[in-house]
Design a protein around this motif. Structure first.
Motif, mmCIF file in Angstrom:
data_model
loop_
_atom_site.group_PDB
_atom_site.id
_atom_site.type_symbol
_atom_site.label_atom_id
_atom_site.label_comp_id
_atom_site.label_asym_id
_atom_site.label_seq_id
_atom_site.Cartn_x
_atom_site.Cartn_y
_atom_site.Cartn_z
ATOM 1 N N GLN A 108 13.703 6.525 -10.209
ATOM 2 C CA GLN A 108 13.767 7.366 -8.598
ATOM 3 C C GLN A 108 12.603 8.202 -8.593
ATOM 4 O OE1 GLN A 108 16.856 10.062 -9.290
ATOM 5 N NE2 GLN A 108 18.726 8.333 -8.778
ATOM 6 N N GLU A 109 11.881 8.638 -9.959
ATOM 7 C CA GLU A 109 10.733 9.384 -9.749
ATOM 8 C C GLU A 109 9.225 8.563 -9.506
ATOM 9 O OE1 GLU A 109 9.786 10.982 -13.761
ATOM 10 O OE2 GLU A 109 11.331 12.309 -13.723
ATOM 11 N N VAL A 110 9.229 6.759 -9.868
ATOM 12 C CA VAL A 110 8.927 6.343 -9.618
ATOM 13 C C VAL A 110 8.547 5.444 -8.036
ATOM 14 C CG1 VAL A 110 8.412 3.640 -9.804
ATOM 15 C CG2 VAL A 110 9.027 5.023 -11.997
ATOM 16 N N GLU A 111 9.580 5.806 -8.113
ATOM 17 C CA GLU A 111 10.443 5.155 -6.195
ATOM 18 C C GLU A 111 9.330 6.950 -5.658
ATOM 19 O OE1 GLU A 111 14.371 5.146 -5.369
ATOM 20 O OE2 GLU A 111 14.026 2.634 -6.463
ATOM 21 N N LYS A 112 9.713 7.444 -5.834
ATOM 22 C CA LYS A 112 9.808 8.943 -5.310
ATOM 23 C C LYS A 112 7.100 8.834 -4.993
ATOM 24 C CE LYS A 112 13.057 12.360 -5.975
ATOM 25 N NZ LYS A 112 12.938 13.080 -6.581
ATOM 26 N N GLU A 113 6.900 8.353 -6.629
ATOM 27 C CA GLU A 113 5.598 8.635 -6.243
ATOM 28 C C GLU A 113 5.119 7.319 -5.507
ATOM 29 O OE1 GLU A 113 3.965 8.999 -10.116
ATOM 30 O OE2 GLU A 113 5.324 10.952 -10.845
ATOM 31 N N ILE A 114 5.869 6.530 -5.484
ATOM 32 C CA ILE A 114 5.381 4.992 -5.157
ATOM 33 C C ILE A 114 5.209 5.717 -3.006
ATOM 34 C CG2 ILE A 114 6.037 2.726 -3.734
ATOM 35 C CD1 ILE A 114 7.086 2.660 -6.722
ATOM 36 N N GLU A 115 6.059 6.447 -2.549
ATOM 37 C CA GLU A 115 6.388 6.913 -1.643
ATOM 38 C C GLU A 115 5.546 7.585 -0.478
ATOM 39 O OE1 GLU A 115 10.028 8.884 -0.581
ATOM 40 O OE2 GLU A 115 11.316 6.517 -0.952
ATOM 41 N N VAL A 116 4.898 8.888 -1.535
ATOM 42 C CA VAL A 116 3.750 9.686 -1.517
ATOM 43 C C VAL A 116 2.892 8.528 -1.532
ATOM 44 C CG1 VAL A 116 2.827 11.422 -2.835
ATOM 45 C CG2 VAL A 116 5.338 11.214 -2.646
ATOM 46 N N ILE A 117 1.742 7.184 -2.584
ATOM 47 C CA ILE A 117 1.143 7.026 -2.112
ATOM 48 C C ILE A 117 1.418 5.868 -0.795
ATOM 49 C CG2 ILE A 117 -0.077 4.729 -3.262
ATOM 50 C CD1 ILE A 117 0.787 5.776 -6.625
ATOM 51 N N GLU A 118 1.967 5.608 -0.473
ATOM 52 C CA GLU A 118 2.248 4.974 0.557
ATOM 53 C C GLU A 118 1.677 5.542 2.241
ATOM 54 O OE1 GLU A 118 5.752 2.657 0.985
ATOM 55 O OE2 GLU A 118 5.484 1.635 -0.664
ATOM 56 N N VAL A 119 2.138 7.094 1.966
ATOM 57 C CA VAL A 119 2.320 7.603 3.038
ATOM 58 C C VAL A 119 0.460 7.815 2.714
ATOM 59 C CG1 VAL A 119 2.572 9.913 3.658
ATOM 60 C CG2 VAL A 119 4.657 9.018 3.443
ATOM 61 N N ASN A 120 -0.174 8.309 1.735
ATOM 62 C CA ASN A 120 -1.461 8.818 1.660
ATOM 63 C C ASN A 120 -1.941 7.477 1.904
ATOM 64 O OD1 ASN A 120 -1.343 11.628 0.879
ATOM 65 N ND2 ASN A 120 -0.188 10.788 -1.286
ATOM 66 N N SER A 121 -1.740 6.742 1.693
ATOM 67 C CA SER A 121 -2.567 5.553 1.984
ATOM 68 C C SER A 121 -2.659 4.961 3.604
ATOM 69 C CB SER A 121 -2.309 3.672 1.322
ATOM 70 O OG SER A 121 -0.598 3.959 1.392
ATOM 71 N N ASN A 122 -1.207 5.447 4.022
ATOM 72 C CA ASN A 122 -1.265 4.642 5.565
ATOM 73 C C ASN A 122 -2.286 5.874 6.166
ATOM 74 O OD1 ASN A 122 0.989 2.848 5.446
ATOM 75 N ND2 ASN A 122 2.383 4.938 5.068
ATOM 76 N N SER A 123 -2.427 7.321 6.108
ATOM 77 C CA SER A 123 -2.892 8.448 6.468
ATOM 78 C C SER A 123 -4.521 7.832 6.647
ATOM 79 C CB SER A 123 -2.216 9.680 6.139
ATOM 80 O OG SER A 123 -2.732 9.681 4.629
ATOM 81 N N ASP A 124 -4.778 7.127 5.051
ATOM 82 C CA ASP A 124 -6.135 6.830 4.760
ATOM 83 C C ASP A 124 -6.404 5.802 5.649
ATOM 84 O OD1 ASP A 124 -6.302 9.226 3.311
ATOM 85 O OD2 ASP A 124 -6.399 7.658 1.341
ATOM 86 N N SER A 125 -5.392 4.864 6.201
ATOM 87 C CA SER A 125 -5.995 3.620 7.095
ATOM 88 C C SER A 125 -6.243 4.651 7.952
ATOM 89 C CB SER A 125 -4.969 3.217 6.640
ATOM 90 O OG SER A 125 -3.866 3.224 7.068
ATOM 91 N N ASN A 126 -5.626 5.318 8.378
ATOM 92 C CA ASN A 126 -6.143 5.185 10.442
ATOM 93 C C ASN A 126 -7.019 6.084 10.286
ATOM 94 O OD1 ASN A 126 -3.489 4.500 10.653
ATOM 95 N ND2 ASN A 126 -2.575 6.428 10.303
ATOM 96 N N SER A 127 -7.251 7.503 9.545
ATOM 97 C CA SER A 127 -8.354 8.120 9.378
ATOM 98 C C SER A 127 -10.153 6.668 9.653
ATOM 99 C CB SER A 127 -8.838 8.955 8.703
ATOM 100 O OG SER A 127 -8.397 8.846 7.631
ATOM 101 N N ASP A 128 -9.464 6.481 8.494
ATOM 102 C CA ASP A 128 -10.809 4.922 8.250
ATOM 103 C C ASP A 128 -11.451 4.438 9.187
ATOM 104 O OD1 ASP A 128 -13.291 4.255 6.505
ATOM 105 O OD2 ASP A 128 -11.756 3.196 5.213
ATOM 106 N N SER A 129 -12.601 3.952 9.346
ATOM 107 C CA SER A 129 -12.941 3.070 10.694
ATOM 108 C C SER A 129 -13.938 1.697 9.763
ATOM 109 C CB SER A 129 -14.492 3.880 11.284
ATOM 110 O OG SER A 129 -15.834 4.223 10.769
ATOM 111 N N ASP A 130 -13.849 2.003 8.888
ATOM 112 C CA ASP A 130 -14.041 0.239 8.252
ATOM 113 C C ASP A 130 -13.160 -0.655 9.739
ATOM 114 O OD1 ASP A 130 -15.023 -1.517 6.428
ATOM 115 O OD2 ASP A 130 -13.794 -1.011 5.156
ATOM 116 N N PRO A 131 -13.728 -2.088 9.469
ATOM 117 C CA PRO A 131 -13.330 -2.973 10.066
ATOM 118 C C PRO A 131 -12.440 -3.841 9.481
ATOM 119 C CG PRO A 131 -15.355 -3.804 9.558
ATOM 120 C CD PRO A 131 -15.231 -2.330 8.914
ATOM 121 N N ASP A 132 -11.924 -3.601 7.917
ATOM 122 C CA ASP A 132 -10.874 -4.250 7.396
ATOM 123 C C ASP A 132 -10.296 -2.743 6.348
ATOM 124 O OD1 ASP A 132 -9.410 -5.928 6.513
ATOM 125 O OD2 ASP A 132 -10.745 -6.918 5.870
#
Length: 312
Positions: free
Chosen positions: A234-258
């Motif tokens: 359960q701890e692993v799943e929670k940390e994975i969810e946090v990482i996914e949320v952070n990665s999604n937010s970073d991807s939206n703010s980043d202007s990199d073409p890929d």
């Protein structure tokens, strides 16, 4: 209305004009029945007499005998019943209001009794030829058939009681002889066997209880281990969810073409790192850097110490 009890003893009075079998209520009237059966067994009853139109009488040969009397509410005096009245045994020829009743004639012999009573009324003598106790119910007194001159005054030795032992568990002799075992020894042996069996059963119960305790303890350990693994998952799943949320937010703010490729790779590496760290380490010793030489501690650099994994 109470049902009449079942007779438990039987006596047959044999006369010159036929047999008169009587069924005795020995269980319900034990004292009266035992005295009557002993008198019959010792042939101590006189002949039949007719003193009343309603019944026949039989007296003991010994005039000083006091007859026992008992009553039972379930036994009523009907015709052909045997009772006690005025210190005499009577056989009723009709229904009587008699309280002390302890037997009855066999239904098939009722007409024989009527015929005998008719002959006695006419003045003919009916003699009793024999009395047989068919079913005693009680242990009757022994009859001494010897004369006084033949009685041996010396005390008789009591013979030891023996029984045949057919226990198949015992070892048999090669010659096939049957062993006689005294009743005392056999009783003692059975008692010891019973005690041994009880001890064995107690020992088996004790072993079963201990086995159940061990099984319960193992089940608890397994449940505890499974619960711990579930918590880690359960701890692993929670940390994975946090990482996914952070990665999604970073991807939206980043202007990199890929941007997806970098964020996905970072998230995947983070997830693998978390999974790797959360996995229980069942190894005894971690890996060490064999290149580090601890003989000359002065020559070890700070970087080598940082990279070296010490045993804990």
């Amino acid at each position: 209305m109470a049902l009449e009890p079942i007779p438990t003893a039987q006596v047959t009075i044999k006369t010159t004009k036929g047999n008169l079998p009587f069924h005795i209520f020995a269980k319900e009237t034990p004292t009266t029945s035992l005295q009557f059966l002993n008198l019959c067994n010792s042939k101590n009853l006189g002949d039949l007499n007719f003193t009343n139109k309603d019944y026949l009488t039989i007296k003991p040969k010994q005039e000083d005998i006091k007859l026992e009397i008992e009553s039972n509410s379930r036994i009523k005096c009907k015709r052909g019943y045997l009772g006690v009245f005025n210190n005499e045994y009577i056989i009723s020829l009709t229904d009587l209001n008699l309280k002390y009743v302890f037997g009855k004639i066999d239904s098939d012999s009722w007409y024989t009794l009527q015929n005998i009573s008719k002959l006695i009324k006419e003045g003919k003598k009916i003699e009793i030829t024999d009395i047989v106790v068919d079913k005693p119910y009680f242990e009757l007194d022994e009859i001494d058939v010897k004369n006084d001159e033949e009685i041996d005054n010396e005390p008789k030795l009591k013979k030891p009681k023996v029984v045949m032992n057919y226990d198949l568990d015992e070892e048999e002799d090669d010659d096939g002889e049957i062993k006689l075992v005294s009743a005392y020894d056999l009783k003692k042996k059975r008692k010891n066997a019973k005690e041994d069996k009880t001890l064995l059963q107690d020992r088996e119960n004790e072993v079963e209880d201990k086995a159940e305790e061990v099984i319960d303890e193992e089940d608890k350990n397994i449940e505890k281990h499974e619960s711990r693994e579930k918590e880690l998952q359960q701890e692993v799943e929670k940390e994975i969810e946090v990482i996914e949320v952070n990665s999604n937010s970073d991807s939206n703010s980043d202007s990199d073409p890929d941007p997806d490729s970098d964020s996905d790779s970072d998230s995947e590496s983070s997830i693998d790192s978390i999974k790797q760290n959360k996995k229980p380490n069942y190894k005894i010793d971690p890996k060490i850097d064999l290149r580090v030489d601890l003989k000359h501690a002065e020559s070890i650099t700070l970087d080598q110490l940082k990279n070296h994994k010490f045993l804990t």
